[in-house]
Write an enzyme that holds these catalytic residues in place. Sequence first.
Site, mmCIF file in Angstrom:
data_model
loop_
_atom_site.group_PDB
_atom_site.id
_atom_site.type_symbol
_atom_site.label_atom_id
_atom_site.label_comp_id
_atom_site.label_asym_id
_atom_site.label_seq_id
_atom_site.Cartn_x
_atom_site.Cartn_y
_atom_site.Cartn_z
ATOM 1 N N GLY A 17 40.696 22.292 16.020
ATOM 2 C CA GLY A 17 40.227 23.502 15.359
ATOM 3 C C GLY A 17 39.912 23.309 13.893
ATOM 4 O O GLY A 17 38.957 23.892 13.365
ATOM 5 N N ASP A 18 40.690 22.484 13.222
ATOM 6 C CA ASP A 18 40.429 22.173 11.815
ATOM 7 C C ASP A 18 39.038 21.577 11.665
ATOM 8 O O ASP A 18 38.272 21.960 10.775
ATOM 9 C CB ASP A 18 41.499 21.206 11.301
ATOM 10 C CG ASP A 18 41.296 20.807 9.853
ATOM 11 O OD1 ASP A 18 41.102 21.700 9.004
ATOM 12 O OD2 ASP A 18 41.322 19.593 9.566
ATOM 13 N N ALA A 19 38.698 20.672 12.556
ATOM 14 C CA ALA A 19 37.388 20.013 12.511
ATOM 15 C C ALA A 19 36.255 20.950 12.924
ATOM 16 O O ALA A 19 35.117 20.766 12.503
ATOM 17 C CB ALA A 19 37.394 18.777 13.409
#
EC number: 3.1.26.-
Length: 136
Positions: A17-19
């Site tokens: 999700g960060d990416a």
Amino acid sequence: MQVDYQQLNGIALAYLGDAVYEPFIRQHLIEIGFTKPTKLHHHATHYVSAKAQAALIALMQADDVLTPVETDVFKRGRNAKSHTSAKHTDVLTYRISTGFEAVFGYLQLTQQTERIAELANWCIQQVDEGRISSVK
């Protein structure tokens, strides 16, 4: 190999999700005129820091933005046991931001690209409108 995304741990979802979330922020910053790396990084923290993400998820909850499934994914990410520690914030804020990122990871794995864009753009709008306090 078939992966059951409902059973995937919150840390793995947050990793992805960060990416998924960050390119929306990078593109937005460039589109509004930031081009120097130091300025890009400085302004990105208003959107992607643990404090910003925790504030955004609080707004999502207050505005009833998340679906019940997304709320469950958020809680799974928030409650996941992490073996890393927060660098610039308290543990609770870090865990909440992990839940925020888990939502984006889940949406990516379930190929909900329109929903990803909708949530990312909603987050950008909240920051740009000053709905979350200046955070770093």
